[in-house]
Scaffold this active site. Structure first.
Site, PDB file in Angstrom:
ATOM      1  N   LYS A 109     -16.166   4.779  47.811  1.00 20.10           N
ATOM      2  CA  LYS A 109     -16.589   4.928  46.488  1.00 20.10           C
ATOM      3  C   LYS A 109     -16.541   6.361  46.212  1.00 20.10           C
ATOM      4  O   LYS A 109     -16.368   6.862  45.035  1.00 20.10           O
ATOM      5  CB  LYS A 109     -17.858   4.514  46.202  1.00 20.10           C
ATOM      6  CG  LYS A 109     -18.033   2.846  46.380  1.00 20.10           C
ATOM      7  CD  LYS A 109     -18.023   2.156  45.386  1.00 20.10           C
ATOM      8  CE  LYS A 109     -18.284   0.444  45.530  1.00 20.10           C
ATOM      9  NZ  LYS A 109     -17.943   0.101  47.064  1.00 20.10           N
TER      10      LYS A 109
HETATM   11  C1  LIG Z   1     -17.184  -1.143  47.417  1.00 18.71           C
HETATM   12  C2  LIG Z   1     -17.038  -1.449  48.666  1.00 18.71           C
HETATM   13  C3  LIG Z   1     -16.003  -2.304  49.051  1.00 18.71           C
HETATM   14  C4  LIG Z   1     -15.257  -3.446  48.112  1.00 18.71           C
HETATM   15  O1  LIG Z   1     -14.213  -2.730  47.165  1.00 18.71           O
HETATM   16  P1  LIG Z   1     -14.165  -3.043  45.603  1.00 18.71           P
HETATM   17  O2  LIG Z   1     -13.433  -2.096  44.883  1.00 18.71           O
HETATM   18  O3  LIG Z   1     -15.362  -3.601  44.879  1.00 18.71           O
HETATM   19  O4  LIG Z   1     -13.184  -4.497  45.845  1.00 18.71           O
HETATM   20  C5  LIG Z   1     -15.607  -2.448  50.451  1.00 18.71           C
HETATM   21  N1  LIG Z   1     -15.928  -1.662  51.182  1.00 18.71           N
HETATM   22  C6  LIG Z   1     -16.781  -0.845  50.961  1.00 18.71           C
HETATM   23  C7  LIG Z   1     -17.485  -0.079  52.234  1.00 18.71           C
HETATM   24  C8  LIG Z   1     -17.413  -0.635  49.693  1.00 18.71           C
HETATM   25  O5  LIG Z   1     -18.342   0.195  49.499  1.00 18.71           O
END
Ligand SMILES: *Cc1c(COP(=O)(O)O)cnc(C)c1O
Length: 465
Positions: A109
């Site tokens: 993120k």
């Molecule tokens: C948010 C997240 C995901 C999922 O990503 P999306 O964009 O919601 O599909 C997968 N792995 C981790 C570690 C995350 O923080």
């Protein structure tokens, strides 16, 4: 570059307006009016660029070029813990981990939010405005938002977490940020209580206006745009545009895999998208049998994928329905009402030609973490392991196509699962090694709206000047 809504009823906007708005007023999500497409020669010319330069070039194609993009990208990614920002690590003869977790909170993120915080601040400053960002977290998203907003002059941020119900690393990653514009509140209650409080604050119209409440949630178009460059970087490194690649993404809200789809739409030769799910497998069920029906969320070892309604799927749906906003709006309304999304057969077939769905339960996740460790001494977190297992199971038949796996979290972020699988407790990277010694600052408050609103009000440094 103008943006339109997937539901067809909102006035077109530019990038900055879409950044601030998040959701369109007709309830839809913003998408570019036309997709920017690069020729093979143009892609080739980007090979070898440092990551921030590549990111700035791609974001300019999405209409963000009014901002000082290069400086913003240098700043956003300059603090990452690896000089390549997004290193590509070979796992076996054809799978490569694209490590997206070298940012301040050790999860992918940060790739988007580090840039978004700076974009928000820049646009608000220019307009002489400021906002208060409020959010609820069960652990991970809160720290990424706090790191994105800390020390930004036009932003105050208040994050609610359920007292005693996050892991200690998760809490400390939030509460050890002592920037004056950051406030952490531990709510006496569970995560749902925190989320209800945030919803109630947004529904309190006078309060919302007074505080200029805002959010940087996962449907914001700028987050998707900021995730496209790393797929381009990986594909170019592996030979694109002169060689096909495939992508495997552990998926929750569908944002990360959608960004890969956008990279393909812009002309990169991505042959397939492999979607990894844990037991919350709505997307895999959709791809297997056109059954997009929400079921209760169940906890798993990969909590950031414990999601049943993948909100960014609406952007793909809009494309599958021939960019018909009325049809998209109708489909989404019926999904909300009936819990099942009626996707026409032709659209579903189109999706299955490109996307492959894979489900892995907790036992399978642990054995995949063990497999990666014993075969290649690679320590993977549980989310990444879902992606690597999916890649091995569903790689394209043509063995000359390499598979890029999005490695979405650092193993030290989920040390218990990694230790259970391998016997090794992954240490925090050096820059976070003193996390357990850092001073923490947070308030413990009862979960009633009046108390929380008073705390937010006290924190928000309003436009007094
Ligand atoms: C948010 C997240 C995901 C999922 O990503 P999306 O964009 O919601 O599909 C997968 N792995 C981790 C570690 C995350 O923080």
């Amino acid at each position: 570059m103008r943006y339109i809504s997937t539901r067809g009823q909102a006035a077109p906007r530019d990038f900055e307006a879409v950044l601030l708005a998040g959701l369109a007023e007709d309830g839809g999500l913003f998408v570019p009016e036309t997709w920017p497409v690069l020729s093979a020669a143009e892609w080739r010319a980007m090979r070898g660029l440092p990551y921030p330069a590549l990111a700035a070039r791609i974001l300019a194609l999405f209409g963000a070029g009014e901002m000082p993009l290069r400086a913003m990208c240098d700043e956003a990614y300059g603090g990452f813990g690896h000089p390549a920002v997004v290193p590509l690590v070979q796992l076996d003869h054809r799978c490569f981990a694209l490590e997206l977790f070298h940012g301040p909170t050790l999860a992918f993120k940060d790739m988007a939010l580090q840039l978004l915080g700076r974009m928000f601040d820049h646009v608000l400053d220019k307009r002489g405005e400021r906002v208060t960002i409020v959010g609820a977290t069960s652990g991970d998203t809160g720290s990424a938002a706090i790191e994105a907003c800390r020390d930004r002059s036009a932003i105050d941020i208040v994050i609610l977490h359920p007292e005693g119900r996050t892991s200690e690393v998760q809490r400390r990653q939030m509460t050890s940020v002592l920037a004056p514009n950051v406030r952490n509140i531990a709510v006496k209650g569970d995560f749902d209580a925190c989320q209800d409080l945030v919803k109630a604050m947004f529904n309190d119209a006078p309060f919302r206006t007074e505080m200029r409440l805002s959010a940087v949630n996962s449907i914001n178009w700028a987050r998707i745009a900021a995730q496209v460059p790393y797929y381009a970087a990986a594909a170019l490194a592996l030979g694109a545009p002169d060689r096909e690649v495939a992508v495997s993404v552990p998926t929750g809200n569908f944002g990360n895999v959608l960004a890969a789809w956008v990279a393909r739409r812009m002309g990169l030769p991505i042959s397939h998208f492999i979607i990894g799910s844990n037991r919350n497998d709505i997307l895999a069920r959709f791809l297997a049998s056109n059954d997009m029906s929400a079921q209760p969320v169940e906890p798993s070892l990969s909590p950031s994928m414990d999601i049943q309604v993948s909100s960014n799927f609406e952007r793909l749906l809009f494309e599958l329905l021939g960019r018909d906003g009325a049809a998209t709006a109708d489909t989404m309304t019926r999904f909300r009402a009936e819990g099942r999304m009626p996707v026409p057969d032709a659209a579903w077939r189109e999706a299955t030609a490109l996307f492959r769905g894979f489900t892995l339960d907790d036992a399978g996740t642990l054995s995949e973490i063990r497999h990666l460790w014993t075969t290649g001494q690679y320590l993977a977190d549980p989310h990444t392991a879902v992606g690597t297992a999916a890649a091995r199971a569903l790689a394209p038949e043509d063995a000359a196509i390499p598979v890029i796996v999005a490695a979405t979290a650092h193993p030290a972020k989920f040390p218990d699962a990694v230790e259970r699988a391998t016997g090794i407790r992954p240490p925090l990277p050096a820059r976070l090694a003193d996390l357990y010694q850092r001073e923490e600052r947070f308030d413990v408050l009862p979960g009633d709206l009046g108390t929380i609103e008073a705390a937010v009000r006290a924190h928000a440094r309003r436009n007094a000047a």
